[in-house]
Write a protein that holds these residues in place. Structure first.
Motif, PDB file in Angstrom:
ATOM      1  N   LEU A 310       0.801  -1.201   0.000  1.00 20.55           N
ATOM      2  CA  LEU A 310       0.000   0.000   0.000  1.00 20.55           C
ATOM      3  C   LEU A 310       0.842   1.262   0.000  1.00 20.55           C
ATOM      4  O   LEU A 310       0.574   2.225  -0.705  1.00 20.55           O
ATOM      5  CB  LEU A 310      -0.758  -0.051   1.321  1.00 20.55           C
ATOM      6  CG  LEU A 310      -2.211   0.187   1.282  1.00 20.55           C
ATOM      7  CD1 LEU A 310      -2.895  -0.937   1.995  1.00 20.55           C
ATOM      8  CD2 LEU A 310      -2.393   1.484   2.002  1.00 20.55           C
ATOM      9  N   ASN A 311       1.894   1.193   0.841  1.00 19.97           N
ATOM     10  CA  ASN A 311       2.731   2.375   0.989  1.00 19.97           C
ATOM     11  C   ASN A 311       3.612   2.619  -0.219  1.00 19.97           C
ATOM     12  O   ASN A 311       4.213   3.670  -0.354  1.00 19.97           O
ATOM     13  CB  ASN A 311       3.609   2.241   2.234  1.00 19.97           C
ATOM     14  CG  ASN A 311       2.802   2.473   3.488  1.00 19.97           C
ATOM     15  OD1 ASN A 311       1.771   3.148   3.439  1.00 19.97           O
ATOM     16  ND2 ASN A 311       3.229   1.894   4.592  1.00 19.97           N
ATOM     17  N   ALA A 312       3.707   1.608  -1.094  1.00 19.37           N
ATOM     18  CA  ALA A 312       4.553   1.779  -2.270  1.00 19.37           C
ATOM     19  C   ALA A 312       3.771   2.357  -3.443  1.00 19.37           C
ATOM     20  O   ALA A 312       4.346   2.870  -4.387  1.00 19.37           O
ATOM     21  CB  ALA A 312       5.159   0.435  -2.665  1.00 19.37           C
ATOM     22  N   MET A 313       2.472   2.238  -3.385  1.00 17.18           N
ATOM     23  CA  MET A 313       1.681   2.601  -4.562  1.00 17.18           C
ATOM     24  C   MET A 313       1.455   4.097  -4.699  1.00 17.18           C
ATOM     25  O   MET A 313       0.984   4.756  -3.774  1.00 17.18           O
ATOM     26  CB  MET A 313       0.321   1.915  -4.480  1.00 17.18           C
ATOM     27  CG  MET A 313       0.411   0.436  -4.681  1.00 17.18           C
ATOM     28  SD  MET A 313      -1.211  -0.260  -4.530  1.00 17.18           S
ATOM     29  CE  MET A 313      -0.847  -1.913  -5.084  1.00 17.18           C
ATOM     30  N   PRO A 314       1.724   4.633  -5.883  1.00 14.97           N
ATOM     31  CA  PRO A 314       1.545   6.070  -6.054  1.00 14.97           C
ATOM     32  C   PRO A 314       0.084   6.504  -5.894  1.00 14.97           C
ATOM     33  O   PRO A 314      -0.195   7.611  -5.449  1.00 14.97           O
ATOM     34  CB  PRO A 314       2.035   6.327  -7.483  1.00 14.97           C
ATOM     35  CG  PRO A 314       2.032   4.999  -8.174  1.00 14.97           C
ATOM     36  CD  PRO A 314       2.242   3.984  -7.098  1.00 14.97           C
ATOM     37  N   LEU A 315      -0.830   5.590  -6.221  1.00 14.47           N
ATOM     38  CA  LEU A 315      -2.246   5.966  -6.152  1.00 14.47           C
ATOM     39  C   LEU A 315      -2.675   6.264  -4.716  1.00 14.47           C
ATOM     40  O   LEU A 315      -3.531   7.115  -4.477  1.00 14.47           O
ATOM     41  CB  LEU A 315      -3.108   4.845  -6.741  1.00 14.47           C
ATOM     42  CG  LEU A 315      -4.574   5.201  -7.006  1.00 14.47           C
ATOM     43  CD1 LEU A 315      -4.682   6.387  -7.936  1.00 14.47           C
ATOM     44  CD2 LEU A 315      -5.327   4.012  -7.571  1.00 14.47           C
TER      45      LEU A 315
END
Lengths: 360, 324
Positions: A310-315
């Motif tokens: 989750l923390n990696a996703m740009p969205l």
């Protein structure tokens, strides 16, 4: 310059003549808002059903019931304990307030007694909205009983502003989703144009490649702004979703978000040779982001082991940023973190695209 | 048949010819894709105002050669000068002055014919009017059609019109009539004639003998990435043949030596049941052939005689026919 403009016009013409493209960029997000709005919006906006079980029957208890009834957002249902708790279980009540037997007498004697509030932890609106209002009502009633003057009033507006309805949460998420799709789906026409040798044919003219890239970017940014305006307008007119923040920062984040996903789209187009390979690729990138980045439901509902994804996703960051600006939702990350992560993704994808993209 | 001035210039001495009229110069061109040598050590020149054809079977290296000259591919080694400029250093400048038609270019499906022409026109410093271009390739009636709805022949004509958009000094046509019906083929040939009349240079590739013979002032025959002959089509034929060709299909096996021994026969090429006997004494050869057939009880089908063509030249030089 002349060719850049003509290319831009050509993009717009091609876009407006393709029903499928129009549907995905315009109708789909609207459909999403209307659908979600119909599901969540109405329940929230009308009122909350609050069950009250008066096991006491004293005038004090009656006063308490009246105080709860006076809350505009509440539809108070009076019933017996079994029936009301049953209704709560079925989801027909947002909360149930139980006034215990002897409540009036205890209070009249100047002693302390408790009312019990039942609520459903899985219903986030109950926790975020209903409970605070009940507490405030009880508190107000308490002071009145104690005869203490009400020195500090509470501005009802501030309560309204702070609580977040489901639709308020969703609209910035839908906007973020739309921008993501707009960006990454730029990969598809690019791959098709390369596959069909349109890029090669253009390469046989003096047209600069930068003009080609810039015209695509400007075109997508224009669509992004138009799409955002449409989504915000509908959310506002139909579901009264507020726009609390600064319009300039909103447009800024919309542009940054679109650019980030455009760069990601360009990067992906570097690794797909045909239309048949680029579409599944886009799906693989799109769907996890749609459902894991908290654009549709709060991230604290997700299990802990998913946090790193989750923390990696740009969205995640685009959604959080838009939500903060538009409806003043509490931040997952401070604003500068959101912008920095989006900016980082943008640069990384851009460098990757420049490195790996092939015109033929 | 009249040949125009640039061809006459070929008789001048080398240096003068180069400085006066060579518009495309290729020296020692090599290009490999992995282990496959697509083009190996090709040299040729195209002269200003001529229609130059590169003739060869599919995969012979025609397209690769042409795309290197157009600046679309980079050669492994060799020198290419177009319009007196080095293709490696002045590619963009050259691209502004040449017109390129590629094989199988699908265009913007959701733009109309006029819109695509207008768009491409904007890429060049100067462009012909859209109406004129439509007239040249006979697409006036389809100007408002989306490219999506064009037939194959119409798409090909649009592709040629796009090559003409900047009124180019050199027109490059890569297999311009491949897969077209005769009518569409003729309208493309008319474009080549138009360019010839305006003193433009045309460089085309084809694997149609008839097209090469009919359109080209000079032809380079290319096979396996090498040029095996370059000259005017008629020259190529007369240089290689004093004889005429007798062709027939053969259902039975027959030894090549038996045919070579026929009266007047100079050469025999047998390929997939198709036999070509070249002869300087056609009537005598035919009667000898018929006698042989009768004696051996062999059926000859599709027997015909014709003057030697480029097809025969290719057959003689390579031992193969050009096929689609």
């Amino acid at each position: 310059m002349k060719s850049l403009l003509k290319l831009l016009v050509a993009h717009i013409k091609q876009f407006s003549r393709q029903r499928a493209a129009l549907f995905w960029t315009i109708a789909f997000p609207i459909f999403f808002i209307l659908l979600f709005g119909a599901v969540f919006g109405r329940i929230d906006t009308a009122s909350f059903n609050v069950g009250v079980v008066d096991q006491d029957g004293s005038p004090v208890a009656a006063g308490m019931v009246a105080a709860l009834e006076s809350v505009e957002a509440f539809k108070v249902k009076i019933g017996d304990s079994g029936g009301e708790l049953d209704a709560l279980n079925k989801g027909d009540r947002s909360a149930v307030v139980v006034i215990p037997p002897g409540f009036g007498q205890t209070i009249s004697q100047g002693s302390r007694d408790n009312v019990t509030v039942y609520y459903d932890v899985t219903q986030s609106t109950s926790q975020q909205v209903v409970l605070p209002i009940i507490l405030q009502v009880v508190d107000g009633f308490d002071r009145a009983m104690a005869g203490a003057p009400t020195l500090i009033g509470v501005d009802a507006q501030s309560i309204q502003a702070r609580h977040l309805r489901a639709i308020d949460y969703l609209v910035p998420g839908i906007l973020a989703m739309a921008l993501m799709q707009l960006g990454i789906f730029a990969a598809a026409p690019l791959v098709v144009d390369r596959q069909n040798r349109v890029l090669k044919r253009l390469g046989a003219t003096p047209l600069r490649r930068s003009a080609l890239v810039i015209s695509t970017v400007i075109f997508r940014l224009l669509i992004a702004v138009g799409q955002a305006a449409l989504i915000i307008a509908i959310a506002r007119l139909v579901f009264h979703v507020p726009m609390l923040g600064n319009w300039f920062s909103l447009v800024g984040v919309i542009l940054l978000g679109t650019l980030t996903f455009l760069a990601l789209g360009f990067l992906m187009s570097a690794f797909a040779k045909t239309e048949e390979t680029v579409m599944p690729m886009l799906m693989v990138v799109q769907f996890p982001m749609m459902f894991l980045s908290g654009i549709f439901f709060p991230v604290d509902m997700m299990p802990d082991f998913m946090r790193p994804i989750l923390n990696a996703m740009p969205l995640t960051y685009l959604g959080d940023s838009l939500r903060q600006i538009m409806v003043g939702a509490s931040a997952l990350h401070p604003h500068y973190v959101n912008l920095a992560v989006l900016g980082g993704w943008f640069l990384a994808c851009l460098l990757g695209a420049v490195r790996f993209f092939r015109w033929e | 048949m009249t040949f125009r001035q640039p061809i006459a210039l070929a008789h001048l001495d080398g240096t003068q010819r180069r400085s006066m009229s060579t518009i495309v110069e290729v020296h020692g061109l090599c290009k490999s894709y992995g282990d496959v040598k697509a083009v190996s050590n090709i040299s040729f020149g195209v002269m200003k105002g001529e229609v130059f054809g590169m003739l060869g079977p599919n995969g012979a290296g025609k397209t690769t050669t042409m795309e290197i000259v157009e600046g679309l591919r980079i050669a492994d080694s060799g020198n290419v000068r177009v319009l007196g400029l080095d293709i490696k250093r002045n590619s963009r400048q050259i691209k502004g002055r040449i017109g390129v038609q590629l094989q199988t270019t699908a265009l913007y499906p959701y733009l109309t014919v006029s819109e695509v022409l207008d768009l491409f026109g904007s890429f060049f410093p100067k462009a012909l009017a859209v109406d004129q271009l439509l007239g040249l390739v006979k697409l006036e009636d389809s100007r408002r059609k989306l490219c999506l709805h064009l037939s194959g022949g119409q798409q090909q004509r649009l592709s040629v019109a796009l090559a003409l958009v900047n009124d180019p000094e050199i027109l490059f046509l890569d297999e311009p009539t491949a897969g077209l019906d005769p009518q569409a083929r003729h309208s493309i040939w008319e474009v080549v004639e138009f360019a010839r009349q305006r003193d433009k240079t045309v460089f085309l590739t084809t694997h149609y003998m008839e097209e090469a013979e009919r359109l080209c002032d000079r032809v380079a025959i290319i096979d396996y990435g090498q040029i095996i002959a370059t000259d005017r089509p008629q020259e190529l034929v007369t240089q290689n043949f004093r004889e005429e060709a007798i062709e027939f299909d053969l259902a039975h096996r027959i030894e090549k030596e038996e045919l070579t021994g026929l009266t007047g026969a100079t050469n025999v090429v047998m390929e997939n049941g198709k036999v070509t006997v070249y002869s300087t004494l056609v009537p005598a050869t035919i009667s000898a052939l018929l006698e042989l057939a009768k004696k051996r009880d062999i059926q000859l089908t599709d027997l015909r005689v014709h003057r030697a063509t480029l097809e025969d030249v290719f057959l003689k030089l390579t031992g193969r026919r050009i096929r689609d």
